[in-house]
Write a protein that holds these residues in place. Structure first.
Motif, PDB file in Angstrom:
ATOM      1  N   GLU A  22       1.181  -1.507   0.002  1.00  0.00           N
ATOM      2  CA  GLU A  22      -0.165  -0.019  -0.226  1.00  0.00           C
ATOM      3  C   GLU A  22       0.796   1.351  -0.194  1.00  0.00           C
ATOM      4  N   VAL A  23       1.709   1.515   0.746  1.00  0.00           N
ATOM      5  CA  VAL A  23       3.086   2.755   1.105  1.00  0.00           C
ATOM      6  C   VAL A  23       3.370   2.672  -0.466  1.00  0.00           C
ATOM      7  N   LEU A  24       3.936   1.529  -0.928  1.00  0.00           N
ATOM      8  CA  LEU A  24       4.714   1.697  -1.705  1.00  0.00           C
ATOM      9  C   LEU A  24       3.992   1.875  -3.791  1.00  0.00           C
ATOM     10  N   GLN A  25       2.858   1.496  -3.574  1.00  0.00           N
ATOM     11  CA  GLN A  25       2.265   1.439  -4.517  1.00  0.00           C
ATOM     12  C   GLN A  25       1.875   3.281  -4.451  1.00  0.00           C
ATOM     13  N   ALA A  26       1.635   3.827  -3.658  1.00  0.00           N
ATOM     14  CA  ALA A  26       1.227   4.973  -3.111  1.00  0.00           C
ATOM     15  C   ALA A  26       2.072   6.128  -3.269  1.00  0.00           C
ATOM     16  N   VAL A  27       3.507   5.807  -3.256  1.00  0.00           N
ATOM     17  CA  VAL A  27       4.622   6.883  -2.500  1.00  0.00           C
ATOM     18  C   VAL A  27       5.298   6.416  -4.525  1.00  0.00           C
ATOM     19  N   LEU A  28       4.979   5.885  -5.169  1.00  0.00           N
ATOM     20  CA  LEU A  28       5.185   5.634  -6.613  1.00  0.00           C
ATOM     21  C   LEU A  28       4.403   6.752  -7.241  1.00  0.00           C
ATOM     22  N   HIS A  29       2.502   6.184  -6.823  1.00  0.00           N
ATOM     23  CA  HIS A  29       1.508   6.877  -7.928  1.00  0.00           C
ATOM     24  C   HIS A  29       1.852   8.709  -7.036  1.00  0.00           C
ATOM     25  N   ALA A  30       2.094   8.646  -6.306  1.00  0.00           N
ATOM     26  CA  ALA A  30       2.833  10.904  -6.192  1.00  0.00           C
ATOM     27  C   ALA A  30       3.999  10.999  -6.877  1.00  0.00           C
ATOM     28  N   ILE A  31       5.346  10.132  -6.724  1.00  0.00           N
ATOM     29  CA  ILE A  31       5.824  10.979  -7.546  1.00  0.00           C
ATOM     30  C   ILE A  31       5.886  10.899  -8.662  1.00  0.00           C
ATOM     31  N   LEU A  32       4.854   9.475  -9.992  1.00  0.00           N
ATOM     32  CA  LEU A  32       3.975   9.717 -11.115  1.00  0.00           C
ATOM     33  C   LEU A  32       3.309  11.272 -11.129  1.00  0.00           C
ATOM     34  N   PHE A  33       2.215  12.040 -10.108  1.00  0.00           N
ATOM     35  CA  PHE A  33       2.013  12.387 -10.645  1.00  0.00           C
ATOM     36  C   PHE A  33       2.155  13.747 -10.336  1.00  0.00           C
ATOM     37  N   HIS A  34       3.563  13.967  -9.744  1.00  0.00           N
ATOM     38  CA  HIS A  34       4.317  15.305  -9.518  1.00  0.00           C
ATOM     39  C   HIS A  34       5.037  15.889 -10.790  1.00  0.00           C
ATOM     40  N   ARG A  35       5.331  14.333 -11.794  1.00  0.00           N
ATOM     41  CA  ARG A  35       6.406  14.636 -12.864  1.00  0.00           C
ATOM     42  C   ARG A  35       5.795  13.540 -14.143  1.00  0.00           C
ATOM     43  N   LEU A  36       4.802  13.754 -14.482  1.00  0.00           N
ATOM     44  CA  LEU A  36       3.687  13.403 -15.395  1.00  0.00           C
ATOM     45  C   LEU A  36       3.366  15.010 -16.126  1.00  0.00           C
ATOM     46  N   PHE A  37       2.897  14.618 -17.250  1.00  0.00           N
ATOM     47  CA  PHE A  37       3.135  16.099 -17.761  1.00  0.00           C
ATOM     48  C   PHE A  37       1.465  16.132 -18.690  1.00  0.00           C
TER      49      PHE A  37
END
Length: 186
Positions: A22-37
């Motif tokens: 759960e934590v790893l999925q959330a962290v990866l999603h948060a990184i992608l959220f901030h870096r997908l354009f």
């Protein structure tokens, strides 16, 4: 491929068996959220009273789930309880030979996020409560790190010129999983 000028951001996590995926999925999603354009449909992940942003995109969700599952299988089945998930954002640049002859394209990293994860098991209920409180604080700090970096001058200037606006990301993304220093295939 090695570009010493790219930025590397590190997030250190200590997880237990119940929270790892759960934590790893959330962290990866948060990184992608901030870096997908591209056009990103947002979603949120609520973990230990910390709300983290995410990307609601079937392709990205599948990629994240595959990498987290690969990490989980390697940690569960192996000796080492430490591993890394590395998210690398790349740009495609023309590759030239010595005589300035065009030789195709090469992928050059412009930013890398390293998630160091270690699995530990709390021994008692009191330890577990303290563990979860510490993990919540770590997740809050991770989101703050993402926000500060991506909105900073250094974080904004790290992004290459966007020349291709199709899809959710104009840049190639590579996510690698390694456990005990060995890269894991999914």
């Amino acid at each position: 491929m090695n570009n010493p000028s790219h930025t590397t951001i590190t997030i250190d996590l200590v997880l237990d068996r119940h929270t790892t995926k759960e934590v790893l999925q959330a962290v990866l999603h948060a990184i992608l959220f901030h870096r997908l354009f591209g056009l990103v449909k947002p979603q949120t992940f609520d973990i230990l009273d910390v709300t983290m942003p995410g990307v609601s995109d079937p392709e990205m969700e599948q990629l994240v789930n595959e990498k987290v599952d690969a990490f989980w299988r390697a940690v569960e089945g192996g000796i080492s309880k430490r591993g890394q998930i590395t998210v690398t954002f790349l740009e495609k640049r023309p590759k030239k030979s010595w005589f300035q002859v065009y030789m195709g394209e090469e992928e050059v990293p412009w930013e890398q996020w390293v998630i160091n994860a270690e699995l530990r098991q709390p021994k008692s209920d009191r330890d577990r409560q303290q563990f979860l409180t510490t993990l919540a604080a770590t997740l809050t700090k991770a989101v703050q790190t993402m926000l500060v970096h991506t909105s900073s001058e250094k974080g904004r200037t790290a992004v290459p010129l966007i020349t291709n606006a199709t899809g959710i990301s104009p840049f190639p993304i590579r996510i690698a999983v390694s456990v005990g220093g060995v890269e894991v295939a999914y």
